[in-house]
Write an enzyme that holds these catalytic residues in place. Sequence first.
Site, PDB file in Angstrom:
ATOM      1  N   MET A  24      24.601  24.076  78.144  1.00 42.08           N
ATOM      2  CA  MET A  24      24.976  25.459  77.799  1.00 42.08           C
ATOM      3  C   MET A  24      26.420  25.691  78.207  1.00 42.08           C
ATOM      4  O   MET A  24      26.748  25.612  79.402  1.00 42.08           O
ATOM      5  CB  MET A  24      24.086  26.464  78.525  1.00 42.08           C
ATOM      6  CG  MET A  24      22.711  26.639  77.918  1.00 42.08           C
ATOM      7  SD  MET A  24      21.768  27.900  78.785  1.00 42.08           S
ATOM      8  CE  MET A  24      21.150  26.992  80.194  1.00 42.08           C
ATOM      9  N   CYS A 122      25.712  21.902  67.323  1.00 39.51           N
ATOM     10  CA  CYS A 122      26.458  23.154  67.458  1.00 39.51           C
ATOM     11  C   CYS A 122      26.932  23.658  66.097  1.00 39.51           C
ATOM     12  O   CYS A 122      27.664  22.963  65.391  1.00 39.51           O
ATOM     13  CB  CYS A 122      27.642  22.976  68.397  1.00 39.51           C
ATOM     14  SG  CYS A 122      28.537  24.524  68.621  1.00 39.51           S
ATOM     15  N   LYS A 161      21.746  15.231  70.775  1.00 34.34           N
ATOM     16  CA  LYS A 161      20.949  16.462  70.649  1.00 34.34           C
ATOM     17  C   LYS A 161      21.209  17.018  69.256  1.00 34.34           C
ATOM     18  O   LYS A 161      22.369  17.239  68.885  1.00 34.34           O
ATOM     19  CB  LYS A 161      21.359  17.462  71.729  1.00 34.34           C
ATOM     20  CG  LYS A 161      20.655  18.805  71.631  1.00 34.34           C
ATOM     21  CD  LYS A 161      20.879  19.624  72.899  1.00 34.34           C
ATOM     22  CE  LYS A 161      20.295  21.018  72.788  1.00 34.34           C
ATOM     23  NZ  LYS A 161      21.161  21.950  72.054  1.00 34.34           N
ATOM     24  N   ASN A 220      13.104  21.187  72.329  1.00 30.83           N
ATOM     25  CA  ASN A 220      13.990  22.285  72.720  1.00 30.83           C
ATOM     26  C   ASN A 220      13.812  23.436  71.721  1.00 30.83           C
ATOM     27  O   ASN A 220      13.422  23.230  70.581  1.00 30.83           O
ATOM     28  CB  ASN A 220      15.441  21.774  72.738  1.00 30.83           C
ATOM     29  CG  ASN A 220      16.451  22.865  72.998  1.00 30.83           C
ATOM     30  OD1 ASN A 220      17.319  23.132  72.174  1.00 30.83           O
ATOM     31  ND2 ASN A 220      16.346  23.518  74.133  1.00 30.83           N
ATOM     32  N   GLY A 221      14.102  24.636  72.215  1.00 28.71           N
ATOM     33  CA  GLY A 221      14.019  25.806  71.344  1.00 28.71           C
ATOM     34  C   GLY A 221      12.860  26.736  71.682  1.00 28.71           C
ATOM     35  O   GLY A 221      12.626  27.717  70.994  1.00 28.71           O
ATOM     36  N   ARG A 248      17.820  29.055  77.373  1.00 31.52           N
ATOM     37  CA  ARG A 248      17.851  30.474  77.753  1.00 31.52           C
ATOM     38  C   ARG A 248      16.881  30.838  78.877  1.00 31.52           C
ATOM     39  O   ARG A 248      17.221  31.649  79.750  1.00 31.52           O
ATOM     40  CB  ARG A 248      17.606  31.346  76.514  1.00 31.52           C
ATOM     41  CG  ARG A 248      18.795  31.335  75.553  1.00 31.52           C
ATOM     42  CD  ARG A 248      18.405  31.843  74.196  1.00 31.52           C
ATOM     43  NE  ARG A 248      17.348  31.002  73.632  1.00 31.52           N
ATOM     44  CZ  ARG A 248      16.505  31.371  72.691  1.00 31.52           C
ATOM     45  NH1 ARG A 248      16.575  32.584  72.200  1.00 31.52           N
ATOM     46  NH2 ARG A 248      15.593  30.539  72.228  1.00 31.52           N
TER      47      ARG A 248
END
Length: 345
Positions: A24, A122, A161, A220-221, A248
């Site tokens: 992050m 990204c 990733k 992830n997510g 997050r």
Amino acid sequence: MEKEPAPVTRTRLNYDNKLILAPMVRIGTLPMRLLALDYGADIVYTEELIDRKLLRSIRRENDVLSTIDYIDKTDGTVVFRTCPREREHVVLQIGTSDPLRAAEVARMVEKDVAGIDVNMGCPKKFSILGGMGASLLSDPRKATNILRKMIETVTIPVTCKIRVLFSLEETLQLCDTLASTGIEAIAIHGRTIEERPQHPNRNQVLKQISDRLSIPVIANGGSKDIQQHSDIFRFKEKTGCSSVMLARAAQWNCSIFRKEGLLSMENVIKSYLKYAVDCDNSPSNTKYCVQNILRELQESPLGRKFLDSQTLEQICEVWGLGDYCRSKNKEFRDKGLLGRFQVMP
Ligand code: FNR
């Protein structure tokens, strides 16, 4: 470039059945990574660092802080700070569009990190225009050239990733292609480039990928549905993945990694601030991270006092850690710390 053997004393990072702090930007600096490790994360990713920026930095052992610093030669700022405590757990994530630059960075940091990862997810304009991040998803040849060159150059694990593509078939095809390079594991955010955090994560797609690949798949997510530690395992089960990576959920309350349960926001902020002081973290980065823990509470009287603070000492004062900050600063000054941005001789 010649390949050097890794030091024999190091254990090779294993990505199977792990809890991972996601990369992050601005959040994943050293204090947050150390806190995540304390709370039970097995692996911690750095924020994405751009290859060119790392390549124009110089490695310095910081005897005062007991850290290893990569310092920008042009302005003396710290690009990447790490320390022995995280060496067997930290994965450096890079933004790159070029196999040679990527390999050069990997070689440069190899002895200081446990693994190196390429950001291929990204969606920001800066990354896409630079041929980095998610633009690599539509250029598998370049993506595989980057990974192959890195794997050829270093002995630490190389990973990437990605995000899922719109079609399942294309996603599976891409994963097969990337896995064929010899990467150690792959982290997958279950949303497409176009999808936003409020869109559901495509857990079923993650399941199909993990059923298919033989390397560890890192799910992830899932943060939207992760409020407590046990939710992590629900997400793991739904996706069938080997490991889980949290962004997050950890940004909001890093103690999500604690199997004993969540800690209060105040407790987490205090522990975070102690690490920020110990690492001589910049006030602006520290403030940003605390803001992301406080969120709507920034509107409270305590939040407003915090928002008014400028220095690390003032931030610490809000949580009763002013004395801690002052005594550490004195200790650092007495030991000869040059100041936050260590200008090169
Ligand atoms: C991110 N994400 C991200 N991803 C990445 O590969 N490199 C990065 O540097 C960043 N930076 C970043 C900053 C911040 C503040 C957020 C919230 C997210 C994406 C992140 O790693 C992850 O893929 C998504 O947030 C989805 O996972 P969660 O949040 O549902 O666990």
